[in-house]
Motif scaffolding. Structure first.
Motif, PDB file in Angstrom:
ATOM      1  N   PHE A 198       0.518  -1.501   0.292  1.00 51.73           N
ATOM      2  CA  PHE A 198      -0.076   0.150   0.281  1.00 51.73           C
ATOM      3  C   PHE A 198       0.991   1.433  -0.050  1.00 51.73           C
ATOM      4  N   ASP A 199       0.518   2.071  -0.740  1.00 49.03           N
ATOM      5  CA  ASP A 199       1.161   3.279  -1.169  1.00 49.03           C
ATOM      6  C   ASP A 199       1.196   4.134   0.561  1.00 49.03           C
ATOM      7  N   ASN A 200      -0.408   3.734   0.397  1.00 51.00           N
ATOM      8  CA  ASN A 200      -0.151   5.582   2.104  1.00 51.00           C
ATOM      9  C   ASN A 200      -2.056   3.862   2.716  1.00 51.00           C
ATOM     10  N   PHE A 201      -2.092   4.735   3.628  1.00 54.80           N
ATOM     11  CA  PHE A 201      -2.972   3.331   5.230  1.00 54.80           C
ATOM     12  C   PHE A 201      -4.588   4.649   4.100  1.00 54.80           C
ATOM     13  N   SER A 202      -4.743   4.977   3.424  1.00 57.68           N
ATOM     14  CA  SER A 202      -5.987   5.319   2.408  1.00 57.68           C
ATOM     15  C   SER A 202      -6.221   4.381   1.380  1.00 57.68           C
ATOM     16  N   GLN A 203      -5.174   3.870   0.684  1.00 53.83           N
ATOM     17  CA  GLN A 203      -5.025   2.358  -0.028  1.00 53.83           C
ATOM     18  C   GLN A 203      -5.885   1.665   1.191  1.00 53.83           C
ATOM     19  N   PHE A 204      -5.760   1.019   2.017  1.00 52.69           N
ATOM     20  CA  PHE A 204      -5.714  -0.214   2.724  1.00 52.69           C
ATOM     21  C   PHE A 204      -7.277   0.316   3.451  1.00 52.69           C
ATOM     22  N   GLU A 205      -7.157   1.292   3.946  1.00 51.27           N
ATOM     23  CA  GLU A 205      -8.971   1.773   4.042  1.00 51.27           C
ATOM     24  C   GLU A 205      -9.822   1.433   3.246  1.00 51.27           C
ATOM     25  N   ASP A 206      -9.552   1.815   1.833  1.00 51.13           N
ATOM     26  CA  ASP A 206     -10.342   1.261   0.265  1.00 51.13           C
ATOM     27  C   ASP A 206     -10.461  -0.036   0.194  1.00 51.13           C
ATOM     28  N   LEU A 207      -9.763  -0.360   0.339  1.00 55.04           N
ATOM     29  CA  LEU A 207      -9.276  -2.211   0.047  1.00 55.04           C
ATOM     30  C   LEU A 207     -10.581  -2.683   1.935  1.00 55.04           C
ATOM     31  N   TYR A 208     -10.386  -2.370   2.747  1.00 54.12           N
ATOM     32  CA  TYR A 208     -10.766  -2.679   4.082  1.00 54.12           C
ATOM     33  C   TYR A 208     -12.242  -3.055   3.824  1.00 54.12           C
ATOM     34  N   PHE A 209     -12.613  -1.524   3.161  1.00 55.66           N
ATOM     35  CA  PHE A 209     -14.306  -0.711   2.672  1.00 55.66           C
ATOM     36  C   PHE A 209     -14.910  -2.393   2.059  1.00 55.66           C
ATOM     37  N   LYS A 210     -14.011  -1.702   1.414  1.00 55.17           N
ATOM     38  CA  LYS A 210     -14.828  -2.617  -0.129  1.00 55.17           C
ATOM     39  C   LYS A 210     -15.422  -4.152   0.270  1.00 55.17           C
ATOM     40  N   LEU A 211     -14.203  -4.633   1.101  1.00 58.57           N
ATOM     41  CA  LEU A 211     -14.936  -6.044   1.856  1.00 58.57           C
ATOM     42  C   LEU A 211     -16.374  -5.842   3.008  1.00 58.57           C
ATOM     43  N   LYS A 212     -15.498  -5.012   3.906  1.00 59.07           N
ATOM     44  CA  LYS A 212     -17.003  -4.945   4.514  1.00 59.07           C
ATOM     45  C   LYS A 212     -18.389  -5.110   3.501  1.00 59.07           C
ATOM     46  N   GLU A 213     -18.435  -3.763   3.531  1.00 54.46           N
ATOM     47  CA  GLU A 213     -19.217  -3.376   2.679  1.00 54.46           C
ATOM     48  C   GLU A 213     -19.879  -4.746   1.947  1.00 54.46           C
ATOM     49  N   SER A 214     -19.289  -5.642   1.288  1.00 52.43           N
ATOM     50  CA  SER A 214     -19.242  -6.305   0.462  1.00 52.43           C
ATOM     51  C   SER A 214     -20.058  -7.195   1.157  1.00 52.43           C
ATOM     52  N   GLY A 215     -19.775  -7.181   2.251  1.00 45.74           N
ATOM     53  CA  GLY A 215     -20.196  -8.434   3.229  1.00 45.74           C
ATOM     54  C   GLY A 215     -18.862  -9.881   3.569  1.00 45.74           C
ATOM     55  N   PHE A 216     -18.241  -9.977   2.725  1.00 47.67           N
ATOM     56  CA  PHE A 216     -16.839 -10.852   3.295  1.00 47.67           C
ATOM     57  C   PHE A 216     -16.545 -10.404   4.310  1.00 47.67           C
ATOM     58  N   ILE A 217     -16.522  -9.609   5.569  1.00 45.39           N
ATOM     59  CA  ILE A 217     -15.905  -9.866   6.404  1.00 45.39           C
ATOM     60  C   ILE A 217     -16.266  -8.787   7.424  1.00 45.39           C
ATOM     61  N   GLU A 218     -16.567  -9.102   9.012  1.00 46.69           N
ATOM     62  CA  GLU A 218     -16.791  -8.210   9.603  1.00 46.69           C
ATOM     63  C   GLU A 218     -15.953  -7.530  10.606  1.00 46.69           C
ATOM     64  N   SER A 219     -14.759  -7.641  10.649  1.00 44.19           N
ATOM     65  CA  SER A 219     -13.731  -7.019  11.518  1.00 44.19           C
ATOM     66  C   SER A 219     -12.342  -7.205  10.991  1.00 44.19           C
ATOM     67  N   ILE A 220     -10.917  -6.505  10.941  1.00 47.93           N
ATOM     68  CA  ILE A 220      -9.519  -7.329  10.452  1.00 47.93           C
ATOM     69  C   ILE A 220      -9.538  -8.496  10.997  1.00 47.93           C
ATOM     70  N   LYS A 221     -10.321  -9.146  12.117  1.00 45.75           N
ATOM     71  CA  LYS A 221      -9.487 -11.026  12.072  1.00 45.75           C
ATOM     72  C   LYS A 221      -9.794 -11.118  10.988  1.00 45.75           C
ATOM     73  N   ASP A 222     -11.310 -11.149  10.308  1.00 46.08           N
ATOM     74  CA  ASP A 222     -10.900 -11.812   8.643  1.00 46.08           C
ATOM     75  C   ASP A 222     -10.317 -11.557   7.873  1.00 46.08           C
ATOM     76  N   ILE A 223      -9.340 -10.667   7.950  1.00 44.37           N
ATOM     77  CA  ILE A 223      -8.429 -10.674   7.547  1.00 44.37           C
ATOM     78  C   ILE A 223      -7.534 -11.893   7.472  1.00 44.37           C
ATOM     79  N   TRP A 224      -6.887 -12.740   6.724  1.00 45.39           N
ATOM     80  CA  TRP A 224      -6.016 -13.139   7.645  1.00 45.39           C
ATOM     81  C   TRP A 224      -4.674 -13.846   6.798  1.00 45.39           C
ATOM     82  N   TRP A 225      -4.185 -11.976   5.954  1.00 49.84           N
ATOM     83  CA  TRP A 225      -3.127 -11.473   5.406  1.00 49.84           C
ATOM     84  C   TRP A 225      -1.139 -12.647   5.694  1.00 49.84           C
ATOM     85  N   ASP A 226      -0.302 -12.583   5.591  1.00 49.40           N
ATOM     86  CA  ASP A 226       0.806 -12.912   6.124  1.00 49.40           C
ATOM     87  C   ASP A 226       1.264 -11.927   7.152  1.00 49.40           C
ATOM     88  N   VAL A 227       1.147 -10.830   6.869  1.00 51.84           N
ATOM     89  CA  VAL A 227       1.530  -9.354   7.357  1.00 51.84           C
ATOM     90  C   VAL A 227      -0.112  -8.656   7.415  1.00 51.84           C
TER      91      VAL A 227
END
Length: 364
Positions: A198-227
């Protein structure tokens, strides 16, 4: 209105760790559904540190926020001793390997918590065969953009952490030929594996909210990346490591992550093609520290890269600034020892006995 994630600032470069461990029968070393017994008998000083996990035959040890890696492993060791004391009376003990060597999914039971049952509904057989156990390490940051810099740097070093921690060459009673089969099981999940820069935190936020508003995650705990960036805690969280029975090796991993996080604040971070990142991680998965690593315009080994980054961190005075230099001087000797996965494979070739191999997960 712009959607924003609240990043809860942490004291810079504080650390914490989460170690997932197996509960096994003291005689047969088969998985033991004993987590309820632990929580019924847990001493007051370990409440909150020992927590339930997805299977009833495992628990997670979660340290408080610590100033130094040495402090974090103190809590881990204390919890492991406490659990084993309970197990002496109830016929189980703790094993800390990335996979159980011979258990099958039919022998496991999901912990009856709403989150785990929801995940079971989504993931089906993938969750049922999740006989895997990891080590997660947190480093704190006072600012979200500083956390993004460290996150980007750690992406490049995932093979180093995986190679050092590898402890899962066996699964379902078979030698897989890999040093970290846990890694391949985890990568089957839809939001796991090597993340993107990510170039900045805003990019991470954008991806996070796309996943959340699509109903695929409820919180950061549902993202299981290696970091991953963990805004709720004000940390980055390394999740690529296998669980490991060697306490000094765990301290080494925490110390190295803390050092890289410190370095990331003043270094330009190169970005690699995603296929290069995947190849490097595969090499760690397959060969642990002996694997090759594509590093800019040269090829080295994962062990060689580990030595070079430690030397660079020492030259830059990073460990001295973090007051971990004396400990690291001792801990880096771990690189001259065989990894847990290498020792497991050697013992199996000598004994052909998976029970003996499973016992190598007992804490050292």
């Amino acid at each position: 209105m712009k959607r924003e994630l609240d990043f809860r600032a942490s004291k810079p470069f504080t650390v914490g760790a989460e170690l997932e461990v197996q509960l096994v029968d003291r005689d047969t070393f088969s998985l033991s559904d004993s987590s309820d017994i632990i929580f019924q008998n847990l001493p007051a000083e370990l409440k909150g540190i020992v927590q339930p996990e997805v299977l009833t035959s495992m628990v997670e040890i979660v340290t408080p926020v610590c100033e130094y890696p040495e402090e974090a492993v103190h809590y881990i060791k204390k919890a492991l001793i406490g659990i084993d004391r309970i197990g002496e009376d109830y016929g189980f003990r703790v094993s800390a390997l990335g996979t159980h060597t011979f258990a099958k999914k039919e022998q496991t039971h999901i912990t009856a918590k709403e989150r785990y049952l929801r995940l079971l509904q989504e993931l089906q057989i993938l969750l049922r065969q999740f006989l895997i156990y990891g080590l997660h390490i947190h480093v704190g940051f006072p600012d979200k953009e500083l956390a993004v810099k460290a996150y980007n740097m750690v992406i490049n070093y995932l093979p180093v952490f995986l190679g050092i921690s590898a402890s899962s060459p066996f699964f379902y009673g078979e030698f897989t030929g890999l040093h970290s089969y846990r890694t391949k099981i985890f990568e089957q999940l839809p939001r796991a594996g090597i993340p993107e820069y990510f170039d900045n935190f805003s990019q991470f936020e954008d991806l996070y909210f796309k996943l959340k508003e699509s109903g695929f995650i409820e919180s950061i705990k549902d993202i299981w990346w290696d970091v991953r960036i963990h805004p709720d805690l004000g940390t980055i969280e390394l999740r690529v490591c296998d669980s490991n029975p060697e306490i000094e090796r765990i301290e080494f991993l925490i110390t190295l992550l803390q050092g890289l996080s410190f370095l990331s604040q003043e270094e330009k971070i190169p970005k690699f093609y995603h296929q290069i990142l995947k190849q490097n991680k595969w090499n760690a998965t397959r060969y642990s520290l002996s694997g090759k690593l594509i590093d800019r315009n040269k090829i080295t080994t994962i062990k060689g890269k580990t030595y070079s980054i430690i030397d660079y961190l020492e030259t830059k005075g990073v460990f001295k600034s973090l007051k971990t230099d004396k400990r690291m001087e001792k801990l880096k000797g771990i690189l001259e020892k065989k990894t847990v996965s290498e020792k497991m494979i050697m013992v199996y070739k000598k004994t052909n006995d998976l029970k003996v191999v499973e016992s190598m997960g007992f804490i050292k």
